[in-house]
Write a protein that holds these residues in place. Structure first.
Motif, PDB file in Angstrom:
ATOM      1  N   ALA A   1       0.838  -1.204   0.000  1.00  0.00           N
ATOM      2  CA  ALA A   1       0.000   0.000   0.000  1.00  0.00           C
ATOM      3  C   ALA A   1       0.871   1.251   0.000  1.00  0.00           C
ATOM      4  N   GLU A   2       1.967   1.210   0.755  1.00  0.00           N
ATOM      5  CA  GLU A   2       2.886   2.344   0.802  1.00  0.00           C
ATOM      6  C   GLU A   2       3.591   2.537  -0.538  1.00  0.00           C
ATOM      7  N   ARG A   3       3.962   1.440  -1.185  1.00  0.00           N
ATOM      8  CA  ARG A   3       4.620   1.535  -2.495  1.00  0.00           C
ATOM      9  C   ARG A   3       3.681   2.132  -3.536  1.00  0.00           C
ATOM     10  N   ILE A   4       2.421   1.737  -3.482  1.00  0.00           N
ATOM     11  CA  ILE A   4       1.439   2.292  -4.422  1.00  0.00           C
ATOM     12  C   ILE A   4       1.313   3.795  -4.214  1.00  0.00           C
ATOM     13  N   LEU A   5       1.210   4.204  -2.959  1.00  0.00           N
ATOM     14  CA  LEU A   5       1.098   5.627  -2.643  1.00  0.00           C
ATOM     15  C   LEU A   5       2.343   6.385  -3.082  1.00  0.00           C
ATOM     16  N   ASP A   6       3.516   5.847  -2.787  1.00  0.00           N
ATOM     17  CA  ASP A   6       4.766   6.510  -3.173  1.00  0.00           C
ATOM     18  C   ASP A   6       4.887   6.634  -4.690  1.00  0.00           C
ATOM     19  N   THR A   7       4.457   5.606  -5.401  1.00  0.00           N
ATOM     20  CA  THR A   7       4.519   5.648  -6.865  1.00  0.00           C
ATOM     21  C   THR A   7       3.588   6.720  -7.414  1.00  0.00           C
ATOM     22  N   ALA A   8       2.395   6.803  -6.862  1.00  0.00           N
ATOM     23  CA  ALA A   8       1.432   7.816  -7.310  1.00  0.00           C
ATOM     24  C   ALA A   8       1.971   9.221  -7.061  1.00  0.00           C
ATOM     25  N   VAL A   9       2.577   9.432  -5.907  1.00  0.00           N
ATOM     26  CA  VAL A   9       3.129  10.748  -5.581  1.00  0.00           C
ATOM     27  C   VAL A   9       4.296  11.079  -6.508  1.00  0.00           C
ATOM     28  N   ARG A  10       5.137  10.091  -6.792  1.00  0.00           N
ATOM     29  CA  ARG A  10       6.270  10.328  -7.694  1.00  0.00           C
ATOM     30  C   ARG A  10       5.794  10.695  -9.097  1.00  0.00           C
TER      31      ARG A  10
ATOM     32  N   VAL B   1      -0.460   4.156 -12.522  1.00  0.00           N
ATOM     33  CA  VAL B   1       0.273   3.697 -11.337  1.00  0.00           C
ATOM     34  C   VAL B   1       0.504   2.192 -11.424  1.00  0.00           C
ATOM     35  N   ALA B   2      -0.543   1.463 -11.824  1.00  0.00           N
ATOM     36  CA  ALA B   2      -0.424   0.010 -11.950  1.00  0.00           C
ATOM     37  C   ALA B   2       0.625  -0.365 -12.994  1.00  0.00           C
ATOM     38  N   ALA B   3       0.598   0.324 -14.139  1.00  0.00           N
ATOM     39  CA  ALA B   3       1.561   0.034 -15.205  1.00  0.00           C
ATOM     40  C   ALA B   3       2.981   0.344 -14.754  1.00  0.00           C
ATOM     41  N   GLU B   4       3.149   1.443 -14.038  1.00  0.00           N
ATOM     42  CA  GLU B   4       4.475   1.836 -13.548  1.00  0.00           C
ATOM     43  C   GLU B   4       5.039   0.789 -12.595  1.00  0.00           C
ATOM     44  N   MET B   5       4.155   0.173 -11.807  1.00  0.00           N
ATOM     45  CA  MET B   5       4.592  -0.811 -10.815  1.00  0.00           C
ATOM     46  C   MET B   5       4.617  -2.229 -11.372  1.00  0.00           C
ATOM     47  N   GLY B   6       4.023  -2.429 -12.557  1.00  0.00           N
ATOM     48  CA  GLY B   6       3.964  -3.762 -13.126  1.00  0.00           C
ATOM     49  C   GLY B   6       2.994  -4.671 -12.410  1.00  0.00           C
ATOM     50  N   ILE B   7       1.889  -4.100 -11.922  1.00  0.00           N
ATOM     51  CA  ILE B   7       0.873  -4.889 -11.226  1.00  0.00           C
ATOM     52  C   ILE B   7      -0.480  -4.647 -11.888  1.00  0.00           C
ATOM     53  N   ASP B   8      -1.468  -5.471 -11.549  1.00  0.00           N
ATOM     54  CA  ASP B   8      -2.810  -5.313 -12.097  1.00  0.00           C
ATOM     55  C   ASP B   8      -3.580  -4.246 -11.323  1.00  0.00           C
ATOM     56  N   LEU B   9      -4.557  -3.650 -11.981  1.00  0.00           N
ATOM     57  CA  LEU B   9      -5.425  -2.680 -11.312  1.00  0.00           C
ATOM     58  C   LEU B   9      -6.141  -3.305 -10.121  1.00  0.00           C
ATOM     59  N   GLU B  10      -6.440  -4.586 -10.231  1.00  0.00           N
ATOM     60  CA  GLU B  10      -7.139  -5.275  -9.143  1.00  0.00           C
ATOM     61  C   GLU B  10      -6.338  -5.216  -7.850  1.00  0.00           C
TER      62      GLU B  10
END
Length: 233
Positions: free
Chosen positions: A19-28, A43-52
């Motif tokens: 959850a923290e990584r998602i937030l940090d990625t969005a802020v970046r 954000v999902a694409a940047e992290m290489g994860i699914d929207l789910e």
């Protein structure tokens, strides 16, 4: 009033790392563009994860905003748990807590400002309601961390007064480019000083001595002793 940045010493409260990584990625990503422009699928694409995966933690974009300010709340409360905090006067505690709350977001001040503009944008009425609730919740934590015990009408007056001080200081900080937000620190100190003066004037009209803005939990006795010692020397 001290000029230290208490948030640097704050203990971190354990939270979900993803959850923290998602937030940090969005802020970046918002730092690279704007908060208005980012989308959760980016954000999902940047992290290489699914929207789910993001949906497990954040059901909408505004949940990220709430998480961002929750992080500031945690930083402030962690700082208030440090051993030296309760040795401060009420005014010093509130100054330190409010500044710690803001300085925990200092590196991303522009994004913090963009988040608020997004939340209070025309048409986002549901987000505006949440924004008002957020303000009230944070003020309550300021009062709790400072160990304020006012009740009834005194509590209402104290909450209204601190809310105005907090909002004025926060609005100033959002555009404050001075070193370590020094201008905001001075403004907050002045506002708290005025509130303290008003509270002391109203003290004779208060039914209980610990409901005003004056030092609580033995602070008044300590301040009196220091004043006497100073006059002797």
């Amino acid at each position: 009033m001290t000029n230290q940045n208490p948030s640097k010493n704050a203990r971190e409260t354990p939270v979900d790392p993803l959850a923290e990584r998602i937030l940090d990625t969005a802020v970046r990503l918002a730092e690279e563009g704007s908060w208005e422009s980012i989308r959760l699928h980016q954000v999902a694409a940047e992290m290489g994860i699914d929207l789910e995966v993001i949906h497990r933690y954040y059901r909408q974009k505004d949940d990220l905003v709430e998480a961002w300010y929750d992080r500031a709340d945690r930083a402030m409360l962690a700082d208030a748990a440090l051993p030296d905090y309760l040795s401060l006067t009420t005014r010093e505690r509130l100054h330190r807590s409010i500044m710690c709350w803001m300085m925990s977001m200092q590196r991303h001040r522009r994004v913090s400002r963009d988040m608020l503009m997004y939340k209070f944008e025309l048409g986002h009425i549901h987000l505006q309601v949440l924004g008002v609730l957020r303000i009230s919740r944070t003020v309550q934590w300021f009062l709790e961390s400072a160990h304020r015990d006012a009740i009834h009408l005194n509590r209402v007056v104290e909450e209204i007064g601190l809310t105005n001080i907090y909002l004025a200081s926060f609005a100033h900080w959002l555009f404050d480019s001075s070193n370590e937000a020094e201008k905001t620190r001075r403004l907050l100190d002045r506002l708290l000083g005025r509130a303290e003066s008003v509270a002391r004037f109203l003290t004779p009209f208060s039914r209980t001595g610990n409901e005003d803005f004056t030092p609580a939990h033995g602070e008044a006795e300590r301040d009196t002793a220091q004043s006497v010692e100073g006059s002797v020397h």
